[in-house]
Design a protein around this motif. Structure first.
Motif, PDB file in Angstrom:
ATOM      1  N   MET A  81       0.843  -1.180   0.000  1.00 26.70           N
ATOM      2  CA  MET A  81       0.000   0.000   0.000  1.00 26.70           C
ATOM      3  C   MET A  81       0.888   1.243   0.000  1.00 26.70           C
ATOM      4  SD  MET A  81      -2.976  -0.915   2.773  1.00 26.70           S
ATOM      5  CE  MET A  81      -4.298   0.034   2.084  1.00 26.70           C
ATOM      6  N   ARG A  82       0.361   2.294  -0.592  1.00 23.91           N
ATOM      7  CA  ARG A  82       1.073   3.563  -0.677  1.00 23.91           C
ATOM      8  C   ARG A  82       0.165   4.691  -0.211  1.00 23.91           C
ATOM      9  NH1 ARG A  82       4.165   0.194  -1.420  1.00 23.91           N
ATOM     10  NH2 ARG A  82       5.465  -0.318  -3.162  1.00 23.91           N
ATOM     11  N   HIS A  83       0.766   5.771   0.260  1.00 24.36           N
ATOM     12  CA  HIS A  83       0.002   6.971   0.560  1.00 24.36           C
ATOM     13  C   HIS A  83       0.910   8.191   0.465  1.00 24.36           C
ATOM     14  CE1 HIS A  83       0.772   6.979   5.222  1.00 24.36           C
ATOM     15  NE2 HIS A  83       1.864   6.974   4.538  1.00 24.36           N
ATOM     16  N   THR A  84       0.273   9.345   0.288  1.00 28.06           N
ATOM     17  CA  THR A  84       0.981  10.625   0.218  1.00 28.06           C
ATOM     18  C   THR A  84       0.292  11.590   1.166  1.00 28.06           C
ATOM     19  OG1 THR A  84       1.582  10.234  -2.094  1.00 28.06           O
ATOM     20  CG2 THR A  84       1.678  12.517  -1.308  1.00 28.06           C
TER      21      THR A  84
ATOM     22  N   LEU B  88       9.309  -9.351   7.610  1.00 24.75           N
ATOM     23  CA  LEU B  88       8.198  -9.592   6.693  1.00 24.75           C
ATOM     24  C   LEU B  88       7.481  -8.312   6.279  1.00 24.75           C
ATOM     25  CD1 LEU B  88       6.627 -12.687   8.488  1.00 24.75           C
ATOM     26  CD2 LEU B  88       8.123 -12.683   6.478  1.00 24.75           C
ATOM     27  N   VAL B  89       7.948  -7.175   6.790  1.00 23.81           N
ATOM     28  CA  VAL B  89       7.269  -5.908   6.539  1.00 23.81           C
ATOM     29  C   VAL B  89       8.267  -4.868   6.041  1.00 23.81           C
ATOM     30  CG1 VAL B  89       5.893  -4.058   7.575  1.00 23.81           C
ATOM     31  CG2 VAL B  89       5.596  -6.411   8.370  1.00 23.81           C
ATOM     32  N   ASP B  90       7.986  -4.297   4.868  1.00 24.40           N
ATOM     33  CA  ASP B  90       8.758  -3.188   4.316  1.00 24.40           C
ATOM     34  C   ASP B  90       7.927  -1.936   4.558  1.00 24.40           C
ATOM     35  OD1 ASP B  90      10.358  -1.440   2.900  1.00 24.40           O
ATOM     36  OD2 ASP B  90       9.769  -2.208   0.931  1.00 24.40           O
TER      37      ASP B  90
ATOM     38  N   GLY C 271       4.697   7.529   1.650  1.00 23.96           N
ATOM     39  CA  GLY C 271       4.937   6.362   2.471  1.00 23.96           C
ATOM     40  C   GLY C 271       4.476   5.086   1.811  1.00 23.96           C
ATOM     41  N   HIS C 272       4.976   3.994   2.343  1.00 20.76           N
ATOM     42  CA  HIS C 272       4.598   2.680   1.828  1.00 20.76           C
ATOM     43  C   HIS C 272       4.612   1.666   2.966  1.00 20.76           C
ATOM     44  CE1 HIS C 272       8.994   2.436   1.871  1.00 20.76           C
ATOM     45  NE2 HIS C 272       8.800   1.146   2.091  1.00 20.76           N
ATOM     46  N   CYS C 273       3.855   0.631   2.794  1.00 20.44           N
ATOM     47  CA  CYS C 273       3.885  -0.495   3.713  1.00 20.44           C
ATOM     48  C   CYS C 273       3.518  -1.730   2.916  1.00 20.44           C
ATOM     49  CB  CYS C 273       2.908  -0.303   4.874  1.00 20.44           C
ATOM     50  SG  CYS C 273       3.044  -1.620   6.101  1.00 20.44           S
ATOM     51  N   ASP C 274       4.420  -2.682   2.898  1.00 22.55           N
ATOM     52  CA  ASP C 274       4.199  -3.954   2.220  1.00 22.55           C
ATOM     53  C   ASP C 274       4.443  -5.061   3.231  1.00 22.55           C
ATOM     54  OD1 ASP C 274       3.782  -2.903  -0.519  1.00 22.55           O
ATOM     55  OD2 ASP C 274       5.856  -2.235  -0.286  1.00 22.55           O
ATOM     56  N   ALA C 275       3.367  -5.734   3.623  1.00 25.89           N
ATOM     57  CA  ALA C 275       3.454  -6.807   4.624  1.00 25.89           C
ATOM     58  C   ALA C 275       3.227  -8.152   3.918  1.00 25.89           C
ATOM     59  CB  ALA C 275       2.420  -6.601   5.724  1.00 25.89           C
ATOM     60  N   ARG C 276       4.234  -8.984   3.948  1.00 25.79           N
ATOM     61  CA  ARG C 276       4.166 -10.290   3.304  1.00 25.79           C
ATOM     62  C   ARG C 276       3.770 -11.351   4.333  1.00 25.79           C
ATOM     63  NH1 ARG C 276       8.394  -7.441   2.299  1.00 25.79           N
ATOM     64  NH2 ARG C 276       9.786  -8.653   3.569  1.00 25.79           N
TER      65      ARG C 276
ATOM     66  N   LYS D 203      -4.476  -6.104   6.247  1.00 24.95           N
ATOM     67  CA  LYS D 203      -4.977  -5.411   7.443  1.00 24.95           C
ATOM     68  C   LYS D 203      -3.830  -4.731   8.176  1.00 24.95           C
ATOM     69  CE  LYS D 203      -9.021  -8.206   8.157  1.00 24.95           C
ATOM     70  NZ  LYS D 203      -9.766  -9.114   8.976  1.00 24.95           N
ATOM     71  N   LEU D 204      -2.683  -5.394   8.249  1.00 23.85           N
ATOM     72  CA  LEU D 204      -1.523  -4.809   8.903  1.00 23.85           C
ATOM     73  C   LEU D 204      -1.059  -3.565   8.148  1.00 23.85           C
ATOM     74  CD1 LEU D 204       0.670  -4.866  11.073  1.00 23.85           C
ATOM     75  CD2 LEU D 204       1.980  -6.411   9.587  1.00 23.85           C
TER      76      LEU D 204
END
Length: 170
Positions: free
Chosen positions: A1-4, A105-107, A128-133, A140-141
């Motif tokens: 996911m991304r956001h600005t 597991l989380v970038d 920002g970004h959050c990638d949870a594998r 949800k995370l």
């Protein structure tokens, strides 16, 4: 996911970042308002003004309750590590956030950039970004962590804007 997320300040970049990194009274008040405890802070400064480079590492503990599934995932610990590198010449502050237990597991992180608007105001932009594998709960995370960043940045912006007005540069 991304956001600005974008914020506009009535100050110079030099003043904003000087307060953000080096004003102890500001930091104490900000972390109190955000209900964060600084467990450890490492700060390295090189250069001045347009040549300023700052490397910062913070370990933070939040006084917040995690949602049920995430509480089990983090196994009772809420300390996160924020690692950042600021470069005034590049107008960039890159941040990596390491979450406990499942950090591999989380970038998670992002980058601040800034420019001066025609009005003379400073526009600071966070991408920002959050990638949870993580199967089943990854999405949800990601949504939770980016939501926490959005709430924290809104608090940070309000506090910083008010601080700068109440403490003009000398």
């Amino acid at each position: 996911m991304r956001h600005t997320i974008e914020h506009v300040f009535d100050t110079s970049p030099e003043r904003l970042w000087e307060v953000f990194f080096f004003d102890e009274d500001y930091a104490r008040g900000l972390y109190e308002r955000m209900r964060l405890t600084v467990v450890r802070r490492d700060l390295q400064r090189e250069g001045e003004g347009p040549n300023l480079i700052v490397r910062r590492k913070l370990q933070l503990a939040a006084d917040r309750e995690l949602p049920g599934a995430l509480k089990r995932l983090f196994q009772g610990t809420s300390t996160v590590t924020e690692i950042g590198e600021f470069n005034a010449a590049l107008r960039r502050y890159s941040v990596t956030i390491q979450v406990p237990v499942i950090g591999n597991l989380v970038d998670y992180g992002g980058e601040y950039t800034w420019d001066i608007l025609p009005s003379g105001q400073l526009r600071r932009v966070w991408k920002g970004h959050c990638d949870a594998r993580i199967p089943l709960v990854g999405g949800k995370l990601e949504a939770y962590l980016l939501g926490e960043i959005e709430k924290s940045m809104a608090e940070n912006f309000a506090y910083t804007r008010d601080w700068l007005k109440a403490h003009p540069a000398s």
